[in-house]
Design an enzyme around this catalytic site. Sequence first.
Site, short mmCIF file in Angstrom:
data_model
loop_
_atom_site.label_atom_id
_atom_site.label_comp_id
_atom_site.label_asym_id
_atom_site.label_seq_id
_atom_site.Cartn_x
_atom_site.Cartn_y
_atom_site.Cartn_z
N ASP A 114 0.91 -1.19 0.23
CA ASP A 114 0.00 -0.05 0.06
C ASP A 114 0.91 1.34 -0.12
OD1 ASP A 114 -2.50 1.83 0.74
OD2 ASP A 114 -3.19 -0.17 0.94
N HIS A 131 -3.57 5.76 3.21
CA HIS A 131 -4.44 4.96 2.82
C HIS A 131 -3.62 3.52 3.42
CE1 HIS A 131 -5.96 1.71 -0.15
NE2 HIS A 131 -6.88 2.80 -0.37
N SER A 176 -11.19 -0.88 -1.12
CA SER A 176 -9.87 -0.74 -0.11
C SER A 176 -10.03 -1.09 1.20
CB SER A 176 -9.09 0.54 -0.33
OG SER A 176 -8.57 0.67 -1.63
#
Length: 523
Positions: free
Chosen positions: A186, A222, A392
Site C-alpha cells: 500500500d 491509505h 480498499s
Amino acid sequence: MKLILVAIIIVALADEGISDRSKIDPRLLSRKSSETSNIFITFHNGTEYTIEHTGKSLFPGRAEKITALHDRLREHANHSQINVIAYLQRREKGPETKFQSFWISNEVFVKDVTMDDITALAKLQEVKFVSLEKVILLDTIDSGNITLTTFPGVQWGVTKIKAPEAINLLKTSSVIASQVVVGVIDTGCRYTHETLRYNWVGEYGWFDPYDGNMLPFDLNGHGTHVTGTICGKGGIGVYPDAKWMACRGCEGRTCSQSSLASCAQFMFCPTKADGSGSDCSKAPMIINNSWAGPGGHTWYDQYIAAWLAADIIPVFAIGNSGTSCNTAGYPGDNILVIGVGGTAINDQIYSLSSVGPALNGGLKPDVSAPGVDVYSASHLTDDLYTTKSGTSMAAPHVSGLVAILRAYNPNLSTADAVTYLRQGAETNLVSSGQTCGGKPDNIFPNNHFGYGRVNAFKSLQSLMYASTPFRCLTAGIYVNSRNCRKYYKCVEIWGKLYTFDLTCPPWSYFHKDRKKCILGKCT
C-alpha cells in the site's frame, strides 16, 4: 544477381526489427523516437516450470520450501536474462542505465529507454514482449472526518462480521493459536500509531522501493488506515493479535508497476529495509492488496503464482468502478485470489463497488465485507483516526478474518480459506434488483456480493468442525457430512469401537436415509 540483392535487403530489413514489432507494446510504438519510456521485458521461458517442479519436492517446512523456490527462481532468472542485462550494461550511458531484475516473475524493468533500445531488446530471441510500465490509481473516498481520540472502541465493520465472537471462539478452543503475519502492499504505514506500534514485526517488516526509507511511514494515509482495519488495537482491527509488515507499493495516489513488483518480491522473501539479508522464513501468511486496475489483465499473475506456491493467501480489493456489470478490477478478478466487494452498514452493496462477472467469465467478487464509512487509524499523528470508504476498506476486513482462520490452522491454503469464507458468508442482504452475468443479486452466489458478506464467527466454526475427526459413540453407519460419497461405519470388536472411513463406488453416493450407496450424483 538482382535476386540475391533483393534477398539481402529483405534480411537486412528483418534484422532492423520490422519482424519484431509484434513483440512491442502498441503504446510504445505510437511514441516519438525521441521520447523515453519505462518498460518491462518478459521472457518466453517464464516461471511456471520452476514453480511446478519445486512444488513436487518435499521439504521439512514452509520456510525451507520458500527458500528453495527463491533460490531456483533466482537461478532461472540469471540464466534467462543474461543477454538482456549484458545489453543494458554496455549501453552508451553505462552505469547511469537504471534497470532491475525481478527473479520472482523472470522480468526486467528498465527506466527511461529510447525506441532504439526497445527495438534492439525486442530482437533478442528469448524476449517475449516489451511493455510500457503500468500505473494504478488509488480511488478511495475520504470523508474528511478526522478525530482525536484514544482507542475509539469496536467499530461497526468489526462488529458486523462478528470478529470479536470469532476471536473468543479461537481463544477458548483447545488449539493454541499460531502467530500470523499479514503483509500490506500500500502507501506505507505510520508504525508509531497507538493502535499499530506494538504489532509491527520490526526488522524484515518494511521496504520502500521509491525512496529507500529505513522505517515505515505514510504520506497518504491509505496504507495506515488499511493496516489498522486488519490488526489495529483498540477496536479498529479485525484481528489485533496478528502482526503486520508493509511495503510501499504506492506513492501518493498512484502505484507504479515496478514498485508493486518490488513489493511482491519483498513479500515472497523479505529483506532488511536496505534490501540486504534476505530471509524467506519471514514471509507473511496473507498479503492484503487494497488496489485495483482495469479488469481482464494478466501482468501480476506471475507474482500471484509465486505467492500461492509459497502458501501465501492473496486478498485483493475488487475496485471502485461502480455497479455496472463487468467492472471487476484486476488483479482481484483473477480466479486464484480472493476478490472483495464492499458493503454498507445496512448490508447494501457499496454504490461504487465493482461488479462481475470478470472479463474471463468467472464469478467476482468472491465475497463482500464492510467498506463504507470505515473508521481506522490516521497517518497524521499517533492518536488521530479517520473515516474512508471503498473496496480498499473492505479487503482488510477479509484479510483480518483469514488471519483468524490461519491462527487456528496455519497450513490453511487459499482454496481452503475461500471454502470457509463461503460457508460462513451471510446472504440475508439488501438487494438492488440488479442482475449481472445472468445472476440476480438476491440469489447466491452472484456478481455483486459474491457468496455473501463475510462472517468471521461462522467461518471459524466451519473450519473447526471440519478439523475435528469423526468419533464413533455407538455401533452403526453414519453420514459423512463433508463428502456425500463417503460414510462412516462404526464396528464394535471385543468391546472396543472402531471407525472405518468408507467411500462409495464411482457414480454413486451415500443416501443418508437408506444408509447405503446408491447410483447417482451427489445432491
